[in-house]
Design an enzyme around this catalytic site. Sequence first.
Site, mmCIF file in Angstrom:
data_model
loop_
_atom_site.group_PDB
_atom_site.id
_atom_site.type_symbol
_atom_site.label_atom_id
_atom_site.label_comp_id
_atom_site.label_asym_id
_atom_site.label_seq_id
_atom_site.Cartn_x
_atom_site.Cartn_y
_atom_site.Cartn_z
ATOM 1 N N GLU A 295 0.737 -1.027 -0.063
ATOM 2 C CA GLU A 295 0.044 -0.205 -0.048
ATOM 3 C C GLU A 295 0.752 1.295 -0.037
ATOM 4 O O GLU A 295 1.854 1.470 0.919
ATOM 5 C CB GLU A 295 -0.960 0.081 1.198
ATOM 6 C CG GLU A 295 -2.002 1.215 1.267
ATOM 7 C CD GLU A 295 -3.087 1.014 2.378
ATOM 8 O OE1 GLU A 295 -2.995 -0.257 2.905
ATOM 9 O OE2 GLU A 295 -3.531 2.219 2.851
ATOM 10 N N HIS B 22 -2.463 10.865 0.516
ATOM 11 C CA HIS B 22 -2.685 9.467 0.018
ATOM 12 C C HIS B 22 -2.591 9.361 -1.683
ATOM 13 O O HIS B 22 -2.148 8.509 -2.124
ATOM 14 C CB HIS B 22 -3.896 9.153 0.566
ATOM 15 C CG HIS B 22 -3.920 7.390 0.421
ATOM 16 N ND1 HIS B 22 -3.242 6.762 1.290
ATOM 17 C CD2 HIS B 22 -4.729 6.619 -0.215
ATOM 18 C CE1 HIS B 22 -3.546 5.567 1.130
ATOM 19 N NE2 HIS B 22 -4.592 5.269 0.198
#
Length: 438
Positions: free
Chosen positions: A88, A389
Amino acid sequence: MHKETDTMDKTHLTKFYKKTPTERIEALVAAGALTSTDLTGTDSLHLTDELADHMIENYLATYDLPLGSALNFLVDEKDYIVPMAIEEPSVIAAASAGAKVIALAGGFKTTISDRIMIGQVALKDVPDLPLAKSHLLQHKKAILKKANAAHPSIVARGGGATNLLIRIIEADDEAATPEFLVVHLHVSTLEAMGANIINTMLEGITAYLEELTGGKALMSILSNYATECLATAVCQIPVDLLKRNDYTGEEVRDRLIEASQFAYVDPYRAVTNNKGIMNGIDAVVLASGNDWRAISAGAHAYASRSGNYRSLSTWKKADNGDLIGQLTLPLPVGSVGGSISIHPAAQFSKRLLGYQTAKELEAVIVSVGLAQNFSALKALVTDGIQKGHMGLQARSLAISAGASGTAIEKVAEQLKLAKNMNLATAKALLQDILALEE
Ligand code: NDP
């Protein structure tokens, strides 16, 4: 192989994220975090077919994950570079950013409990539960002796079975479950996670427990709810280190505390809060060659110990106005056993982290969880998580769209400015970039 120096020269690590992977290894060697033998490259960190075929059944191929390093961790006054295996984006950046602020505030302070693991023998059809319990307690010494005789090498190392607990689980008509007599064996497994040690010991005492209770054993197995192997990390951050864009340090502190209160009372939020903590924890556990399923299962059970699922972390205001964060969870990781001494990447992680004992590994892992939580909450209560993000997500989208080489960064940069950051936009941008390069 020991590092060439125990002190880390962090000046070599500036602009670490801008370096190539080879330059990063060189910088880590120059900083004293790796040895010069690591300069030979990371190809040797892959599992060979032969080794992998011995590790699992019906082996076909290996499944790669990126292995990165989080910086800035100051834990119990020692500097660490933390290996993290994770797919991730943004997790390693968030851990490093959180750890940097916490290092400026004096770093993480940890408390690691004695490492006692729990094994269970579940007995059913016990004719007289109170009598069985009293028989077991009367023969406690003999049971512990039998358990230790089943795994003498751990006793010779200074560990072994230390205690016995008896639990009676009443029948529940509504759930249609019978009563169980459950024997808990407490074992000091020293540097090992101890699943195999405990399972061997339990099998060594099961027949004796049946004899003492008149019951029938249903199963004998380690419990992953390792409530006797807890790790706690604490940090205390002055408000002047919390200021962010339009928010004062006091505002960030207060909003972060409210976020913590929200995660305490609402399971929907608590799960996501704890998932963020486990982003960091699982990545280090995996890099270290430990069993991340065991750690995850235990952590989520621990989050429910009050009867409600709650946040594993708490953030509070100190008397002097600082922000105090705390994270506690069961962390039964080992420094030996399982794939730790087999997997070459786990061995590399051990060299990079430079930990000597399982307790030291626990201290770093729980600190990573707290840093991760701090970064996520700080972003959530200020700019929101998407800004940082999605910046990193842009690169993944660019790769999914088919970009390679320098085109990845070019597509990612333009994607960040695009109205819709999605795969379709990434594909369109890539086509334009490739057309210009023709
Ligand atoms: P291992 O059995 O692989 O290794 C432990 C052994 O290491 C000990 O028995 C001991 O053997 C040796 N050892 C060497 N030095 C030390 C030391 N300083 N302290 C302690 N032991 C030492 O691993 P574990 O028993 O820890 O089991 C972990 C594995 O079990 C993981 O791979 C996990 O995935 C798996 N597992 C997990 C389960 C679960 O979580 N429910 C269930 C079943 C398996 P000796 O003294 O003989 O040299």
